[in-house]
Design a protein around this motif. Structure first.
Motif, PDB file in Angstrom:
ATOM      1  N   GLN A 127       0.986  -1.266   0.049  1.00  0.00           N
ATOM      2  CA  GLN A 127      -0.138   0.044  -0.005  1.00  0.00           C
ATOM      3  C   GLN A 127       0.797   1.497   0.087  1.00  0.00           C
ATOM      4  O   GLN A 127       0.500   2.319  -0.413  1.00  0.00           O
ATOM      5  N   TYR A 128       1.959   1.054   0.323  1.00  0.00           N
ATOM      6  CA  TYR A 128       2.960   2.379   0.815  1.00  0.00           C
ATOM      7  C   TYR A 128       4.013   2.472  -0.564  1.00  0.00           C
ATOM      8  O   TYR A 128       4.918   1.698  -0.527  1.00  0.00           O
ATOM      9  N   HIS A 129       3.580   3.262  -1.564  1.00  0.00           N
ATOM     10  CA  HIS A 129       4.491   3.575  -2.403  1.00  0.00           C
ATOM     11  C   HIS A 129       4.687   5.030  -2.782  1.00  0.00           C
ATOM     12  O   HIS A 129       3.953   5.734  -2.267  1.00  0.00           O
ATOM     13  N   ASP A 131       3.840   6.767  -5.571  1.00  0.00           N
ATOM     14  CA  ASP A 131       2.846   7.400  -6.063  1.00  0.00           C
ATOM     15  C   ASP A 131       1.832   8.131  -5.163  1.00  0.00           C
ATOM     16  O   ASP A 131       1.002   9.012  -5.306  1.00  0.00           O
ATOM     17  N   ASN A 132       1.698   7.184  -3.879  1.00  0.00           N
ATOM     18  CA  ASN A 132       0.689   7.957  -3.095  1.00  0.00           C
ATOM     19  C   ASN A 132       1.328   8.727  -1.796  1.00  0.00           C
ATOM     20  O   ASN A 132       0.728   8.974  -0.715  1.00  0.00           O
ATOM     21  N   TYR A 133       2.548   8.896  -2.170  1.00  0.00           N
ATOM     22  CA  TYR A 133       3.522   9.650  -0.885  1.00  0.00           C
ATOM     23  C   TYR A 133       3.627  11.044  -1.494  1.00  0.00           C
ATOM     24  O   TYR A 133       4.446  11.546  -2.499  1.00  0.00           O
ATOM     25  N   VAL A 134       2.600  11.843  -1.023  1.00  0.00           N
ATOM     26  CA  VAL A 134       2.593  13.337  -1.709  1.00  0.00           C
ATOM     27  C   VAL A 134       3.888  14.057  -1.221  1.00  0.00           C
ATOM     28  O   VAL A 134       4.312  14.118  -0.290  1.00  0.00           O
ATOM     29  N   GLU A 135       4.240  14.908  -2.348  1.00  0.00           N
ATOM     30  CA  GLU A 135       5.552  15.558  -2.128  1.00  0.00           C
ATOM     31  C   GLU A 135       5.272  16.929  -1.621  1.00  0.00           C
ATOM     32  O   GLU A 135       4.391  17.611  -2.071  1.00  0.00           O
ATOM     33  N   VAL A 167       6.231  11.247  14.830  1.00  0.00           N
ATOM     34  CA  VAL A 167       5.564  10.191  14.755  1.00  0.00           C
ATOM     35  C   VAL A 167       4.489  10.784  13.948  1.00  0.00           C
ATOM     36  O   VAL A 167       3.858  12.093  13.998  1.00  0.00           O
ATOM     37  N   GLY A 168       4.013  10.040  12.967  1.00  0.00           N
ATOM     38  CA  GLY A 168       2.960  10.098  11.967  1.00  0.00           C
ATOM     39  C   GLY A 168       3.340  11.086  10.900  1.00  0.00           C
ATOM     40  O   GLY A 168       2.460  11.616   9.955  1.00  0.00           O
ATOM     41  N   LEU A 169       4.540  11.163  10.683  1.00  0.00           N
ATOM     42  CA  LEU A 169       4.963  12.152   9.524  1.00  0.00           C
ATOM     43  C   LEU A 169       5.400  11.606   8.218  1.00  0.00           C
ATOM     44  O   LEU A 169       5.670  11.909   7.079  1.00  0.00           O
ATOM     45  N   THR A 172       7.473   5.453   8.081  1.00  0.00           N
ATOM     46  CA  THR A 172       7.257   4.134   7.672  1.00  0.00           C
ATOM     47  C   THR A 172       6.856   4.088   6.273  1.00  0.00           C
ATOM     48  O   THR A 172       7.115   3.061   5.505  1.00  0.00           O
ATOM     49  N   HIS A 173       5.823   4.854   5.776  1.00  0.00           N
ATOM     50  CA  HIS A 173       5.501   5.019   4.582  1.00  0.00           C
ATOM     51  C   HIS A 173       6.591   4.965   3.545  1.00  0.00           C
ATOM     52  O   HIS A 173       6.602   4.398   2.616  1.00  0.00           O
ATOM     53  N   LEU A 174       7.399   6.047   3.764  1.00  0.00           N
ATOM     54  CA  LEU A 174       8.597   6.184   2.884  1.00  0.00           C
ATOM     55  C   LEU A 174       9.633   5.016   2.822  1.00  0.00           C
ATOM     56  O   LEU A 174       9.832   4.800   1.714  1.00  0.00           O
ATOM     57  N   ALA A 297      -3.344  18.454  -0.694  1.00  0.00           N
ATOM     58  CA  ALA A 297      -2.932  17.389  -1.696  1.00  0.00           C
ATOM     59  C   ALA A 297      -2.933  16.084  -1.079  1.00  0.00           C
ATOM     60  O   ALA A 297      -3.336  15.115  -1.645  1.00  0.00           O
ATOM     61  N   ILE A 298      -2.701  16.032   0.459  1.00  0.00           N
ATOM     62  CA  ILE A 298      -2.621  14.430   0.776  1.00  0.00           C
ATOM     63  C   ILE A 298      -4.167  14.169   1.032  1.00  0.00           C
ATOM     64  O   ILE A 298      -4.620  13.008   0.540  1.00  0.00           O
ATOM     65  N   LEU A 299      -5.145  15.060   1.541  1.00  0.00           N
ATOM     66  CA  LEU A 299      -6.363  14.868   1.448  1.00  0.00           C
ATOM     67  C   LEU A 299      -7.027  14.341   0.117  1.00  0.00           C
ATOM     68  O   LEU A 299      -7.545  13.438   0.116  1.00  0.00           O
ATOM     69  N   ASN A 301      -5.558  13.207  -2.373  1.00  0.00           N
ATOM     70  CA  ASN A 301      -4.933  11.940  -2.701  1.00  0.00           C
ATOM     71  C   ASN A 301      -5.784  10.691  -1.863  1.00  0.00           C
ATOM     72  O   ASN A 301      -6.139   9.634  -2.662  1.00  0.00           O
ATOM     73  N   LYS A 302      -6.075  10.618  -0.637  1.00  0.00           N
ATOM     74  CA  LYS A 302      -6.706   9.956   0.123  1.00  0.00           C
ATOM     75  C   LYS A 302      -8.115   9.856  -0.460  1.00  0.00           C
ATOM     76  O   LYS A 302      -8.633   8.619  -0.710  1.00  0.00           O
ATOM     77  N   MET A 303      -8.847  10.740  -0.672  1.00  0.00           N
ATOM     78  CA  MET A 303     -10.280  10.661  -1.078  1.00  0.00           C
ATOM     79  C   MET A 303     -10.385  10.008  -2.314  1.00  0.00           C
ATOM     80  O   MET A 303     -11.111   9.239  -2.733  1.00  0.00           O
ATOM     81  N   LEU A 329      -4.646  13.438  10.304  1.00  0.00           N
ATOM     82  CA  LEU A 329      -5.471  13.852   9.120  1.00  0.00           C
ATOM     83  C   LEU A 329      -6.149  12.800   8.453  1.00  0.00           C
ATOM     84  O   LEU A 329      -7.428  12.979   8.213  1.00  0.00           O
ATOM     85  N   GLU A 330      -5.780  11.659   8.536  1.00  0.00           N
ATOM     86  CA  GLU A 330      -6.272  10.600   8.049  1.00  0.00           C
ATOM     87  C   GLU A 330      -7.188   9.963   8.917  1.00  0.00           C
ATOM     88  O   GLU A 330      -8.318   9.632   8.525  1.00  0.00           O
ATOM     89  N   GLY A 331      -6.845  10.065  10.279  1.00  0.00           N
ATOM     90  CA  GLY A 331      -7.790   9.685  11.432  1.00  0.00           C
ATOM     91  C   GLY A 331      -9.355  10.608  11.318  1.00  0.00           C
ATOM     92  O   GLY A 331     -10.297   9.932  11.217  1.00  0.00           O
TER      93      GLY A 331
HETATM   94  P1  ADP Z   1       5.470   7.568  10.923  1.00  0.00           P
HETATM   95  O1  ADP Z   1       6.153   6.211  10.520  1.00  0.00           O
HETATM   96  O2  ADP Z   1       6.312   8.602  10.649  1.00  0.00           O
HETATM   97  O3  ADP Z   1       4.786   7.492  12.295  1.00  0.00           O
HETATM   98  P2  ADP Z   1       3.473   6.741   8.938  1.00  0.00           P
HETATM   99  O4  ADP Z   1       4.335   6.517   7.764  1.00  0.00           O
HETATM  100  O5  ADP Z   1       3.066   5.697   9.475  1.00  0.00           O
HETATM  101  O6  ADP Z   1       4.402   7.878   9.870  1.00  0.00           O
HETATM  102  O7  ADP Z   1       2.511   7.639   8.349  1.00  0.00           O
HETATM  103  C1  ADP Z   1       1.300   8.078   9.019  1.00  0.00           C
HETATM  104  C2  ADP Z   1       0.193   8.018   7.781  1.00  0.00           C
HETATM  105  O8  ADP Z   1       0.227   9.098   7.061  1.00  0.00           O
HETATM  106  C3  ADP Z   1       0.250   6.906   6.882  1.00  0.00           C
HETATM  107  O9  ADP Z   1      -1.187   6.256   6.605  1.00  0.00           O
HETATM  108  C4  ADP Z   1       0.735   7.395   5.582  1.00  0.00           C
HETATM  109  O10 ADP Z   1       0.417   6.761   4.576  1.00  0.00           O
HETATM  110  C5  ADP Z   1       0.415   8.797   5.662  1.00  0.00           C
HETATM  111  N1  ADP Z   1       1.272   9.595   5.111  1.00  0.00           N
HETATM  112  C6  ADP Z   1       2.466  10.147   5.595  1.00  0.00           C
HETATM  113  N2  ADP Z   1       3.121  10.835   4.609  1.00  0.00           N
HETATM  114  C7  ADP Z   1       2.520  10.967   3.497  1.00  0.00           C
HETATM  115  C8  ADP Z   1       2.739  11.707   2.427  1.00  0.00           C
HETATM  116  N3  ADP Z   1       3.481  12.590   2.143  1.00  0.00           N
HETATM  117  N4  ADP Z   1       1.553  11.479   1.358  1.00  0.00           N
HETATM  118  C9  ADP Z   1       0.597  10.647   1.694  1.00  0.00           C
HETATM  119  N5  ADP Z   1       0.424   9.991   2.898  1.00  0.00           N
HETATM  120  C10 ADP Z   1       1.322   9.990   3.721  1.00  0.00           C
END
Ligand code: ADP
Ligand code: MG
Length: 465
Positions: A127-129, A131-135, A167-169, A172-174, A297-299, A301-303, A329-331
């Motif tokens: 799920q984490y790639h 394309d969905n990691y907004v710059e 946390v939450g930035l 892990t996604h990257l 942009a992140i929102l 993308n999620k939508m 934000l996702e929460g």
């Molecule tokens: P961390 O590991 O730093 O605590 P995560 O990688 O788990 O954070 O990210 C928290 C959530 O935010 C995940 O669902 C992730 O997909 C989303 N997220 C973080 N950065 C981005 C981004 N640049 N674009 C889109 N979604 C992001």
């Protein structure tokens, strides 16, 4: 006169150093070597192509300024891009490594049973790639460096790549995105994503069962090792020991390491100095809180991925108020969907406010004079205290008048109270300010836009108490 230009370059560095932050200086300028100076042209050597492109894009003006100052008119700059030795050694090593892995039967916890050729389960979340990691500005360096190493693992200066942030930035996604992208580029690469917790558990298990050598052999086969949340290694001596060993071996073989942490390496308390110094060998890139546009942009993308549509004012409200954390934000988005479907309610501003209140701490719905002052001051990049001062500086005067105007319009405070809150001014000053703002709005289009923009922020934001 031909020489290596070191003198010239050192002088340029003195200038450059004063203009950028120390982290950027360390990352992008310390690795540069001057190699030649001839006919007013300085040639510098950079570690790789990515490095060259980054400097050209971000620092060319600064370098130009420094060179003109040091060398004078008609100064020129040439780049030499270093082809890393690691590139060559990689090519040879891969063959040897494949032979090795075919022969050996290494016990490890990640092997898919039944597959003849030893292929490691990379343990990646698809799920984490990228394309969905907004710059955005908040993650540009880390994202670009991650992209670069996934195309050329072990072949850039970014080894290890240490990604740190709260946390939450998006650490892990990257981390997963890098692994997934590297696999897409070359599905033969041996990649492993492992949380530091799992890594520690493996070590405990291996020690108990006398299988440390197997574990080491297993890790040494990797082309890319990604360890998430290394701050948890702190004070775990045995884990640090073994990790040190693995790190050295992989690094020496030109294999890629990607590490994430919740703080910069130098602040990792309880972490061995020899490890910290190794973390600094490559690139340390941080993730910051996203700005408003990036949150939007992140929102968006999620939508898109969820197939959702939300009214603009709802999106704006969320982005104005949920600032620090992408997970939050996702929460909010998930809670909104849940709330609206459970209660069979449309998602509108009302329900959004209720949900957001639960996520954002220390807020009240009320607009206060203080919250207006803070918002306006921050827009004008001044301290809120200045609004109460006697200063007649133009931008402070305007900020002060605007704040009074908004205070009159959006709070039910009396003219006297408002005047008091602005350094004991009298009520006629408040009236005068409101009139000035209105007059200016009638005559100055740009000013009116600024007022509208600020007004939106004031009415959209939940306010700090
Ligand atoms: P961390 O590991 O730093 O605590 P995560 O990688 O788990 O954070 O990210 C928290 C959530 O935010 C995940 O669902 C992730 O997909 C989303 N997220 C973080 N950065 C981005 C981004 N640049 N674009 C889109 N979604 C992001
Ligand atoms: Mg994480």
């Amino acid at each position: 006169m031909v020489n290596d230009g070191r003198n010239i370059w050192d002088k340029c560095l003195q200038i450059i150093k004063t203009e950028i932050n120390p982290q950027a200086y360390k990352t992008w300028f310390e690795p540069i070597e001057p190699v030649r100076f001839d006919k007013k042209i300085l040639t510098i050597q950079v570690p790789n192509n990515f490095f060259y492109e980054w400097i050209e894009e971000h620092y060319v003006h600064l370098m130009k300024k420094a060179l003109l100052e040091v060398i004078g008119n008609s100064a020129g700059l040439n780049y030499r891009i270093l082809k890393t030795k690691q590139d060559d050694s990689n090519a040879v090593k891969i063959d040897k490594q494949q032979l090795d892995t075919e022969k050996t039967n290494i016990k490890n916890p990640f092997v898919f049973p039944g597959i003849k050729k030893l292929k490691i389960d990379p343990n990646l979340n698809a799920q984490y790639h990228f394309d969905n990691y907004v710059e955005g500005d908040c993650n540009r360096l880390a994202r670009n460096a991650g992209m670069a190493i996934s195309k050329k693992p072990g072949g850039t200066a970014f080894n290890p790549l240490v990604i740190y942030g709260d946390v939450g930035l998006g650490k892990t996604h990257l981390a997963h995105a890098i692994g997934n992208q590297a696999l897409k580029e070359n599905d033969q690469k041996q990649i492993l994503y492992v949380s530091s917790e799992k890594f520690t558990n493996q070590i405990v298990h291996a020690i108990k069962n006398g299988e440390i050598d197997d574990l080491l052999n297993f890790y040494h086969q990797l082309d890319i090792l990604i360890v998430d949340d290394i701050q948890f290694f702190a004070n775990k001596t045995k884990t640090m020991d073994i990790f040190f060993h693995i790190f050295n071996q992989l690094h020496q073989d030109g294999k890629q390491l990607v590490l994430t942490s919740d703080r910069p390496p130098k602040d990792l308390e309880g972490m061995e100095e020899r490890l910290i110094s190794r973390f600094k060998w490559g690139l340390t890139a941080d993730l910051q809180s996203p700005d408003y546009e990036t949150r939007m942009a992140i929102l968006d993308n999620k939508m898109l991925t969820e197939g959702l549509e939300l009214p603009d004012n709802v999106l704006e409200f969320i982005c104005y108020n949920v600032k620090n954390n992408i997970r939050e934000l996702e929460g909010v988005l998930v809670s909104l969907i849940a709330q609206s479907s459970l209660n069979n309610r449309e998602i509108d501003l009302e329900i959004t406010k209720e949900v957001v209140q639960k996520f954002v701490e220390q807020v009240s719905k009320e607009i206060t004079i203080q919250s207006i002052q803070e918002l306006v001051a921050s827009h004008f990049k001044i301290e809120a205290d200045h609004l109460q001062s006697k200063s007649r500086k133009r931008n402070i005067v305007i900020a002060r008048q605007l704040s009074m105007y908004f205070a009159k319009k959006h709070t039910n405070k009396s003219l006297k109270t408002i005047g008091d809150t602005f350094g004991g001014r009298d009520h006629s000053t408040v009236i005068y300010s409101c009139k000035t703002v209105k007059d200016l709005m009638d005559t100055d289009k740009i000013f009116k836009e600024t007022v509208d923009d600020l007004e939106k922020k004031i009415t959209m934001s939940l306010h700090s108490k």
